[in-house]
Design an enzyme around this catalytic site. Sequence first.
Site, PDB file in Angstrom:
ATOM      1  N   PRO A   2       0.826  -1.216   0.000  1.00  0.00           N
ATOM      2  CG  PRO A   2      -0.777  -1.574   1.637  1.00  0.00           C
ATOM      3  CD  PRO A   2       0.527  -2.100   1.133  1.00  0.00           C
ATOM      4  CD  GLU A   3       2.040   3.955  -4.426  1.00  0.00           C
ATOM      5  OE1 GLU A   3       2.401   5.141  -4.339  1.00  0.00           O
ATOM      6  OE2 GLU A   3       2.163   3.290  -5.471  1.00  0.00           O
ATOM      7  CE  LYS A  52       5.297   3.078   0.157  1.00  0.00           C
ATOM      8  NZ  LYS A  52       5.908   2.154  -0.811  1.00  0.00           N
ATOM      9  NE  ARG A 259       8.374  -2.265  -6.143  1.00  0.00           N
ATOM     10  CZ  ARG A 259       7.655  -1.519  -5.310  1.00  0.00           C
ATOM     11  NH1 ARG A 259       8.217  -0.998  -4.221  1.00  0.00           N
ATOM     12  NH2 ARG A 259       6.375  -1.282  -5.550  1.00  0.00           N
TER      13      ARG A 259
END
Length: 271
Positions: A2-3, A52, A259
């Site tokens: 989740p951001e 986060k 990423r």
Amino acid sequence: MPEGHVIHRLAERLTTTFDDRELEFSSPQGRFSTEASHLDGHRITLAEAWGKQLFIDVEHDHPEHIIHIHLGLIGGLGFTPYAAPTGQVRLRITDRITAADLRGPQWCRLITDAERDAAVAKLGADPLRPDADPDPIWTRVHRSGKSIGALMMDQKLFAGVGNIYRAEVLFRLGLDPRTPGQALDRSDFDAIWDELVTLMADGVRAGRIDTVRPEHTPEAMHREPREDDHGGEVYVYRRAAQPCHICTTPVETTVLEGRNLFWCPRCQGGN
């Protein structure tokens, strides 16, 4: 993972749901039972997000009274009407009307005020916090030979920013994600910061990430809505080989520091 907007929404939900109520804290799974027993019967005084990471401050005279949560890749904190817990619930917070169940976090631990301060000190500026100061981040970015695409994923710089916001902000600004931080000028950095502040705040309100401008929505372009587990209308994120909404050039992707990075070689590369 989740951001940051997701964590801020969770903090707001905890506050509005359990404000000023004596709560039950438990660990149906058993891995947080001792810690939960210290908190049982007490109130939440503050729930806040830093990047986060989620901090839940419980009214208690015990030194360790702050629940520190990082959801990681598979964690989730869900709210449901009160009922018997199902599945592997690490932590349950409930007023016997609503239950907040934490499953699969990267970590869930009980910490002191000093430990929270130390954890926060390691984080960069969070675009969603009104007390964020981007000036020290600019100094570090401007001195770095790393690409801006890599720098934006560094939580010690841009707390709460993840892969989606990174890709979309750079696209909206026409910036090549491979540009070294030291090659950016202050106006570029300020534009990045302002876009993050705006788009991430939109994400908190809407509960999803939408980054396309009004003229590029499915309705405006007469195209099919995006179908993706992450939801939201975006320009390049997870659209590899699909035509750019603006110039029709196929979106490219590569792996940058572990990423997936997405960008339009024409809109962001000057080709």
